[in-house]
Design an enzyme around this catalytic site. Structure first.
Site, PDB file in Angstrom:
ATOM      1  N   THR A 136       0.824  -1.207   0.000  1.00  0.00           N
ATOM      2  CA  THR A 136       0.000   0.000   0.000  1.00  0.00           C
ATOM      3  C   THR A 136       0.859   1.259   0.000  1.00  0.00           C
ATOM      4  O   THR A 136       0.442   2.306  -0.500  1.00  0.00           O
ATOM      5  CB  THR A 136      -0.937  -0.006   1.223  1.00  0.00           C
ATOM      6  OG1 THR A 136      -1.740  -1.185   1.188  1.00  0.00           O
ATOM      7  CG2 THR A 136      -1.853   1.202   1.224  1.00  0.00           C
ATOM      8  N   ALA A 289      -6.920  -4.071  -5.080  1.00  0.00           N
ATOM      9  CA  ALA A 289      -5.696  -4.838  -4.862  1.00  0.00           C
ATOM     10  C   ALA A 289      -4.527  -3.872  -4.690  1.00  0.00           C
ATOM     11  O   ALA A 289      -4.474  -2.833  -5.345  1.00  0.00           O
ATOM     12  CB  ALA A 289      -5.420  -5.776  -6.041  1.00  0.00           C
ATOM     13  N   ASP A 290      -3.614  -4.212  -3.789  1.00  0.00           N
ATOM     14  CA  ASP A 290      -2.422  -3.386  -3.625  1.00  0.00           C
ATOM     15  C   ASP A 290      -1.554  -3.441  -4.879  1.00  0.00           C
ATOM     16  O   ASP A 290      -1.028  -2.429  -5.315  1.00  0.00           O
ATOM     17  CB  ASP A 290      -1.607  -3.867  -2.424  1.00  0.00           C
ATOM     18  CG  ASP A 290      -2.272  -3.491  -1.109  1.00  0.00           C
ATOM     19  OD1 ASP A 290      -2.653  -2.322  -0.970  1.00  0.00           O
ATOM     20  OD2 ASP A 290      -2.400  -4.359  -0.235  1.00  0.00           O
ATOM     21  N   ARG A 291      -1.411  -4.627  -5.420  1.00  0.00           N
ATOM     22  CA  ARG A 291      -0.617  -4.801  -6.634  1.00  0.00           C
ATOM     23  C   ARG A 291      -1.176  -5.958  -7.449  1.00  0.00           C
ATOM     24  O   ARG A 291      -1.654  -6.952  -6.895  1.00  0.00           O
ATOM     25  CB  ARG A 291       0.856  -5.102  -6.305  1.00  0.00           C
ATOM     26  CG  ARG A 291       1.656  -3.881  -5.849  1.00  0.00           C
ATOM     27  CD  ARG A 291       1.799  -2.867  -6.981  1.00  0.00           C
ATOM     28  NE  ARG A 291       2.458  -1.648  -6.548  1.00  0.00           N
ATOM     29  CZ  ARG A 291       1.832  -0.603  -6.049  1.00  0.00           C
ATOM     30  NH1 ARG A 291       0.528  -0.629  -5.866  1.00  0.00           N
ATOM     31  NH2 ARG A 291       2.500   0.481  -5.721  1.00  0.00           N
ATOM     32  N   GLN A 299      -1.586  -9.004  -4.894  1.00  0.00           N
ATOM     33  CA  GLN A 299      -1.216  -8.692  -3.524  1.00  0.00           C
ATOM     34  C   GLN A 299      -2.375  -7.903  -2.944  1.00  0.00           C
ATOM     35  O   GLN A 299      -2.685  -6.803  -3.413  1.00  0.00           O
ATOM     36  CB  GLN A 299       0.063  -7.849  -3.475  1.00  0.00           C
ATOM     37  CG  GLN A 299       1.335  -8.646  -3.695  1.00  0.00           C
ATOM     38  CD  GLN A 299       2.563  -7.772  -3.517  1.00  0.00           C
ATOM     39  OE1 GLN A 299       2.661  -6.723  -4.116  1.00  0.00           O
ATOM     40  NE2 GLN A 299       3.483  -8.204  -2.682  1.00  0.00           N
TER      41      GLN A 299
END
Length: 309
Positions: A136, A289-291, A299
Site C-alpha cells: 500500500t 488490490a495493492d498490486r 497482492q
C-alpha cells in the site's frame, strides 16, 4: 492547514465526490476523518501540510496519498517568491522534501498502532522503516522516485532553478491526470468484462469491501468505479458494501459515495457477506488490490481473503 467548508456542488468531479481539489498554486484535501457527518476541506500550502494530512489520515487510499503528497510540494514550489540558488540545489531541495513526505505514511501507521500499545519510540521507528516496503505504501515511494529522477534530469539541462520547479509541477500534474484517466479505464473495462463473462445475467448484484472510490484516488476510483460503470450502463441491480472494521471505511466512506451518486446500495456487517454468498444473491465481488502482477497474481489485504477465496 486551515479548514474550509464547501457546498456539495464543489465536491463534484463528473458527479462523483472529489477528495483532491487542485489548481496550480492551490490544493485542498477533503478531511475524511469527518465524513460522513461533515464536509470540510483543508488548505494545503506546503509539504509540511501534506505530511501532516497523510500522517493524520485526512487523506487515505494509496493513489490519493501519492497524488496529495506530490501536489503539496508542487503548491509549495509554485508559490516561491525567490530561490536564489542553483538548479542542482533546487533538485536537491525537491528530493529532500519528497523523502520527507514518504516518511509520513510509515509514521502514521506506526504511531497509530505501536504507540497505542505502549511500544517504545525505538520499536516504533523500526516498524515505520519496515512498513515502507508494504504494497500500500509503494504508490507514494514510487511517485517520489519518479519525480526525483525527472527533476534531477531537468537540473542537468538548465541553470535556472525556476525551470526545475516548473518541470516538477508539470510532472506532478501529469500524475494527477493519469490517475483519473486510469481509474476511468478500470471502471469501463471492469464493467465490460463482467458483462462479457456473465451474458445471461441481465442485472448485477455486487459486493465490495473497504473504500476504493473517488475518496481513495484522484477521481472516480478503482474497484468502486466498476460499480459506477455498471450503474451508468443500467445493468446494476444493487451494490452491497461491508462496514470494513475497525476504521469503517465501508460504512463511513463507500456507503457515503454510493448514496451521493444515487446508486442503489445496502450496507452490511462484515460478517454478513457469507450469508449473501450462501443465498446466491451476488453476481460478483469487486475489491481493490495493492498490486497486480503481469501474470495475474494479486497482492491484497488479509481482510479480503474471506471474500475472494
Amino acid at each position: 492547514m486551515a479548514p474550509d467548508s464547501k457546498s456539495s456542488n464543489d465536491l463534484l468531479i463528473h458527479n462523483s465526490l472529489q477528495s483532491i481539489c487542485y489548481k496550480r498554486g492551490s490544493l485542498q484535501l477533503l478531511d475524511q476523518r469527518k465524513l460522513p457527518l461533515e464536509t470540510v476541506y483543508l488548505d494545503i500550502q506546503d509539504a509540511t501540510d501534506g505530511w501532516n494530512a497523510i500522517r493524520d489520515m485526512v487523506v487515505r487510499g494509496a493513489p490519493a496519498i501519492a497524488i496529495a503528497a506530490a501536489l503539496s510540494l508542487a503548491v509549495e514550489v509554485a508559490n516561491f517568491k525567490d530561490f536564489n540558488r542553483t538548479s542542482e540545489e533546487a533538485a536537491s531541495f525537491i528530493e529532500l522534501k519528497l523523502e520527507y513526505l514518504v516518511s509520513s505514511l510509515g509514521l502514521r501507521l506506526g504511531f497509530l498502532g505501536l504507540n497505542h500499545y505502549g511500544f517504545s519510540s525505538f520499536w516504533v521507528y523500526l516498524y515505520c522503516i519496515s512498513f515502507l516496503g508494504r504494497p500500500t505504501a509503494v504508490n507514494l515511494s514510487d511517485a517520489a522516485k519518479k519525480l526525483i529522477e525527472i527533476t534531477s534530469n531537468a537540473a542537468s539541462t538548465t541553470i535556472m532553478p525556476e525551470s526545475v520547479f516548473q518541470v516538477y509541477i508539470e510532472a506532478a500534474e501529469i500524475m494527477l491526470d493519469d490517475d483519473v484517466a486510469s481509474n476511468k479505464a478500470i471502471g469501463s473495462y471492469g464493467s465490460r468484462f463482467l458483462q462479457d463473462q456473465q451474458k445471461i445475467v441481465p442485472r448485477f448484484s455486487v459486493l465490495t469491501h473497504c473504500n476504493t472510490g473517488s475518496l481513495a484516488t484522484a477521481g472516480y476510483g478503482t474497484a468502486l468505479d466498476v460499480i459506477r460503470a455498471l450503474h451508468a450502463e443500467g445493468v446494476l441491480e444493487r451494490a452491497h458494501c461491508t462496514e470494513t472494521r475497525p476504521f469503517n471505511q465501508g460504512s463511513r466512506l463507500t456507503a457515503f459515495e454510493l448514496v451521493h451518486d444515487k446508486i442503489p446500495a445496502t450496507l452490511i456487517a462484515d460478517s454478513a457477506a457469507a450469508a449473501l454468498m450462501k443465498e446466491s444473491r451476488l453476481s460478483a465481488v469487486i475489491v481493490g488490490a495493492d498490486r497486480v502482477a503481469a501474470n495475474g497474481i494479486l497482492q491484497i489485504l488479509t481482510m479480503h481473503f474471506p471474500l475472494i477465496s
